[in-house]
Design a protein around this motif. Structure first.
Motif, PDB file in Angstrom:
ATOM      1  N   PRO A  80       0.879  -1.024   0.251  1.00 47.41           N
ATOM      2  CA  PRO A  80       0.653  -0.141  -0.313  1.00 47.41           C
ATOM      3  C   PRO A  80       1.194   1.037  -0.199  1.00 47.41           C
ATOM      4  O   PRO A  80       1.964   1.150   0.212  1.00 47.41           O
ATOM      5  CB  PRO A  80      -0.537  -0.406   1.273  1.00 47.41           C
ATOM      6  N   SER A  81       0.441   2.394  -0.599  1.00 47.09           N
ATOM      7  CA  SER A  81       0.808   3.792   0.051  1.00 47.09           C
ATOM      8  C   SER A  81       1.010   4.814   1.358  1.00 47.09           C
ATOM      9  O   SER A  81      -0.550   4.402   1.760  1.00 47.09           O
ATOM     10  CB  SER A  81       0.019   4.021  -1.516  1.00 47.09           C
ATOM     11  N   TYR A  82       2.535   4.491   2.259  1.00 47.82           N
ATOM     12  CA  TYR A  82       1.914   4.794   3.084  1.00 47.82           C
ATOM     13  C   TYR A  82       2.269   7.022   3.191  1.00 47.82           C
ATOM     14  O   TYR A  82       2.555   7.276   1.911  1.00 47.82           O
ATOM     15  CB  TYR A  82       3.118   4.098   3.974  1.00 47.82           C
ATOM     16  N   ALA A  83       2.046   7.389   4.172  1.00 44.80           N
ATOM     17  CA  ALA A  83       1.589   8.347   4.393  1.00 44.80           C
ATOM     18  C   ALA A  83       2.929   9.261   5.307  1.00 44.80           C
ATOM     19  O   ALA A  83       3.080   9.691   5.842  1.00 44.80           O
ATOM     20  CB  ALA A  83       0.895   9.551   4.744  1.00 44.80           C
ATOM     21  N   TRP A  84       4.135   9.376   4.347  1.00 44.99           N
ATOM     22  CA  TRP A  84       6.151   9.466   5.013  1.00 44.99           C
ATOM     23  C   TRP A  84       5.499  11.048   4.676  1.00 44.99           C
ATOM     24  O   TRP A  84       5.179  11.457   3.752  1.00 44.99           O
ATOM     25  CB  TRP A  84       6.330   9.199   3.494  1.00 44.99           C
ATOM     26  N   SER A  85       6.139  11.029   5.415  1.00 37.82           N
ATOM     27  CA  SER A  85       6.054  12.826   5.718  1.00 37.82           C
ATOM     28  C   SER A  85       6.934  13.389   4.917  1.00 37.82           C
ATOM     29  O   SER A  85       6.965  14.612   4.789  1.00 37.82           O
ATOM     30  CB  SER A  85       6.735  12.676   7.484  1.00 37.82           C
ATOM     31  N   HIS A  86       8.108  12.898   4.422  1.00 37.90           N
ATOM     32  CA  HIS A  86       9.224  13.682   3.293  1.00 37.90           C
ATOM     33  C   HIS A  86       8.235  13.442   1.760  1.00 37.90           C
ATOM     34  O   HIS A  86       8.960  14.117   0.980  1.00 37.90           O
ATOM     35  CB  HIS A  86      10.178  12.742   3.818  1.00 37.90           C
ATOM     36  N   ASN A  87       7.352  12.832   1.690  1.00 35.22           N
ATOM     37  CA  ASN A  87       6.345  13.001  -0.056  1.00 35.22           C
ATOM     38  C   ASN A  87       6.610  14.468  -0.487  1.00 35.22           C
ATOM     39  O   ASN A  87       5.470  14.133  -1.256  1.00 35.22           O
ATOM     40  CB  ASN A  87       5.919  12.066   0.912  1.00 35.22           C
ATOM     41  N   GLY A  88       6.299  15.122   0.063  1.00 33.33           N
ATOM     42  CA  GLY A  88       5.491  16.533   0.100  1.00 33.33           C
ATOM     43  C   GLY A  88       6.783  17.398  -1.231  1.00 33.33           C
ATOM     44  O   GLY A  88       7.938  17.051  -0.581  1.00 33.33           O
ATOM     45  N   LEU A  89       5.885  17.802  -2.039  1.00 27.67           N
ATOM     46  CA  LEU A  89       6.706  18.645  -2.823  1.00 27.67           C
ATOM     47  C   LEU A  89       7.497  19.995  -1.688  1.00 27.67           C
ATOM     48  O   LEU A  89       8.928  19.669  -2.572  1.00 27.67           O
ATOM     49  CB  LEU A  89       6.299  19.574  -3.841  1.00 27.67           C
ATOM     50  N   LEU A  90       7.053  19.536  -0.897  1.00 28.02           N
ATOM     51  CA  LEU A  90       8.716  20.870  -0.143  1.00 28.02           C
ATOM     52  C   LEU A  90       9.000  19.639   1.152  1.00 28.02           C
ATOM     53  O   LEU A  90       9.099  21.341   2.320  1.00 28.02           O
ATOM     54  CB  LEU A  90       7.781  22.907   0.233  1.00 28.02           C
ATOM     55  N   ALA A  91       8.585  19.191   1.408  1.00 24.29           N
ATOM     56  CA  ALA A  91       9.033  17.937   2.593  1.00 24.29           C
ATOM     57  C   ALA A  91      10.365  17.826   2.276  1.00 24.29           C
ATOM     58  O   ALA A  91      10.985  17.174   1.811  1.00 24.29           O
ATOM     59  CB  ALA A  91       8.111  17.264   3.130  1.00 24.29           C
ATOM     60  N   SER A  92      10.494  18.030   3.881  1.00 26.42           N
ATOM     61  CA  SER A  92      12.740  17.292   4.407  1.00 26.42           C
ATOM     62  C   SER A  92      11.857  15.915   4.414  1.00 26.42           C
ATOM     63  O   SER A  92      11.567  15.372   5.492  1.00 26.42           O
ATOM     64  CB  SER A  92      12.568  18.089   4.864  1.00 26.42           C
ATOM     65  N   LEU A  93      13.006  15.587   4.929  1.00 25.46           N
ATOM     66  CA  LEU A  93      13.939  14.230   5.723  1.00 25.46           C
ATOM     67  C   LEU A  93      13.537  14.390   7.203  1.00 25.46           C
ATOM     68  O   LEU A  93      13.911  15.446   7.679  1.00 25.46           O
ATOM     69  CB  LEU A  93      14.510  13.381   5.368  1.00 25.46           C
ATOM     70  N   ASP A  94      12.741  13.386   7.720  1.00 24.48           N
ATOM     71  CA  ASP A  94      13.128  12.951   9.254  1.00 24.48           C
ATOM     72  C   ASP A  94      14.547  12.818  10.454  1.00 24.48           C
ATOM     73  O   ASP A  94      14.900  11.892   9.669  1.00 24.48           O
ATOM     74  CB  ASP A  94      12.056  12.702  10.449  1.00 24.48           C
ATOM     75  N   HIS A  95      15.296  13.621  10.587  1.00 29.08           N
ATOM     76  CA  HIS A  95      16.745  13.471  10.937  1.00 29.08           C
ATOM     77  C   HIS A  95      16.774  12.668  11.708  1.00 29.08           C
ATOM     78  O   HIS A  95      17.620  11.977  11.534  1.00 29.08           O
ATOM     79  CB  HIS A  95      17.717  15.139  10.642  1.00 29.08           C
ATOM     80  N   SER A  96      15.912  12.677  12.842  1.00 29.39           N
ATOM     81  CA  SER A  96      15.856  12.068  13.777  1.00 29.39           C
ATOM     82  C   SER A  96      15.374  10.436  14.125  1.00 29.39           C
ATOM     83  O   SER A  96      15.984   9.893  14.141  1.00 29.39           O
ATOM     84  CB  SER A  96      14.606  12.828  14.907  1.00 29.39           C
ATOM     85  N   SER A  97      14.725  10.707  12.886  1.00 30.24           N
ATOM     86  CA  SER A  97      14.464   9.353  12.176  1.00 30.24           C
ATOM     87  C   SER A  97      15.710   8.497  11.014  1.00 30.24           C
ATOM     88  O   SER A  97      16.140   7.303  11.715  1.00 30.24           O
ATOM     89  CB  SER A  97      13.291   8.915  10.951  1.00 30.24           C
ATOM     90  N   ILE A  98      16.228   9.430  10.892  1.00 34.56           N
ATOM     91  CA  ILE A  98      17.367   8.758  10.143  1.00 34.56           C
ATOM     92  C   ILE A  98      17.984   8.534  11.307  1.00 34.56           C
ATOM     93  O   ILE A  98      18.686   7.145  10.730  1.00 34.56           O
ATOM     94  CB  ILE A  98      17.976  10.057   9.255  1.00 34.56           C
ATOM     95  N   ARG A  99      18.725   9.142  12.064  1.00 29.08           N
ATOM     96  CA  ARG A  99      19.821   8.930  13.174  1.00 29.08           C
ATOM     97  C   ARG A  99      19.120   7.582  13.611  1.00 29.08           C
ATOM     98  O   ARG A  99      19.921   6.756  14.281  1.00 29.08           O
ATOM     99  CB  ARG A  99      19.557   9.736  14.585  1.00 29.08           C
TER     100      ARG A  99
END
Length: 313
Positions: A80-99
């Motif tokens: 399925p297609s999940y609502a990732w926080s970085h999928n928006g046109l101007l949304a950045s990656l969650d750097h806390s999640s990257i860590r």
């Protein structure tokens, strides 16, 4: 008098003969466009042809749908297609999640999977500081050399070193995993159809096989994997580790964080690309009205001029 009438007829003929009456005889009718064949058909034949066309199109669509259903890779389930926080046109990656995702990779995934294209220096400014990245690199013993005596030696890792490999060669990796080669995870999100949706569904999609499906002893059932039989055992579960920031380590949270980390690994320019896109939109919003005004100003003379033909007298 007869000579005058003959001269007048001669003059009229030499000027084009437009005043002369047409010669006697049958007139030729101008050609007319032929009517289409459908307009000459009866209403019943038109309805029959329309019904035949609809039936042919429906049959072709049904045949294509059946062919697609049968040729699908053994009823593979699409993620399925999940609502990732970085999928928006101007949304950045969650750097806390990257860590947190790097922590999951280091403690769970790195036992079998490599990341050949990622170095410790890439973590600086993204998920770790320079001191933290240097400390992580020094935990690894790297084989280097040769020295002045021609012998190889081990040293602590440096920021320029790449992530260590779990196996020395592909043959050793296959021997340790029942013949299956664990893929490199550097670009796995970009290399798989569905991206992080596929990886998240694969990590959380392990279940018992349905009735009638037999899986070999060394394999595991996962409906999102092509063929549904995967060598990798379920890698994550609740509380498999403890996050440094105290985030609850549920299965979905672990899968979400490692997918975010893998998205950054496959596309480290993600945030920079969107930042540049926003700048381009702002610059374009200024330049387009300016160019439009210049175009109207330059062409106003040409578009408003009037050309009049005055024949010579």
């Amino acid at each position: 008098m007869a000579a005058l009438s003959a001269a007048r007829c001669l003059v009229l003929r030499t000027r084009g003969g437009s005043l002369l009456p047409p010669p006697p005889g049958p007139r030729l009718r101008p050609p007319q466009a032929s009517m289409s064949s459908l307009s000459g058909m009866s209403r019943g034949r038109k309805v029959a042809l329309s019904a035949l066309g609809v039936l042919a199109a429906g049959g072709a669509g049904l045949a294509l749908a059946l062919h697609t259903a049968v040729s699908a890779s053994d009823l593979q389930l699409h993620p399925p297609s999940y609502a990732w926080s970085h999928n928006g046109l101007l949304a950045s990656l969650d750097h806390s999640s990257i860590r947190r995702g790097y922590q999951v990779y280091k403690q769970v995934c790195a036992a079998c999977h490599s990341m050949d294209y990622l170095a410790f220096r890439n973590l600086i400014g993204v998920s770790h500081t320079e001191a933290e990245a240097k400390a992580l690199a020094e935990e690894v013993e790297v084989v280097d050399g040769p020295d002045e005596n021609g012998a190889m030696f081990t040293r602590p890792g440096k920021l320029s070193d790449y992530f260590p490999k779990p196996y020395p060669n592909p043959e050793a990796a296959r021997a340790a995993n029942n013949g299956a080669l664990p893929p490199d995870l550097s670009y796995i999100v970009s290399a798989r159809h569905g991206g992080e949706d596929y990886v998240f569904s694969l990590l959380t999609g392990y279940c018992d096989p349905p009735t009638g499906v037999v899986i070999r002893e060394e394999l595991h059932y996962n409906p999102y994997f092509p063929g549904q039989a995967i060598t990798m055992a379920p890698p994550i579960y609740n509380e498999i580790l403890e996050f440094e920031d105290g985030t609850p380590a549920t299965m979905s949270q672990i899968a979400k964080d490692v997918c975010t980390f893998l998205r950054w690994a496959a596309e480290p320019e993600h945030d920079h690309r969107k930042r540049m896109g926003m700048k381009m939109l702002m610059i374009t919003g200024i330049l387009i009205p300016l160019f439009y005004y210049l175009k109207r100003h330059k062409w106003s003379v040409l578009k408003s001029r009037k050309i009049v033909y005055r024949p010579p007298k």
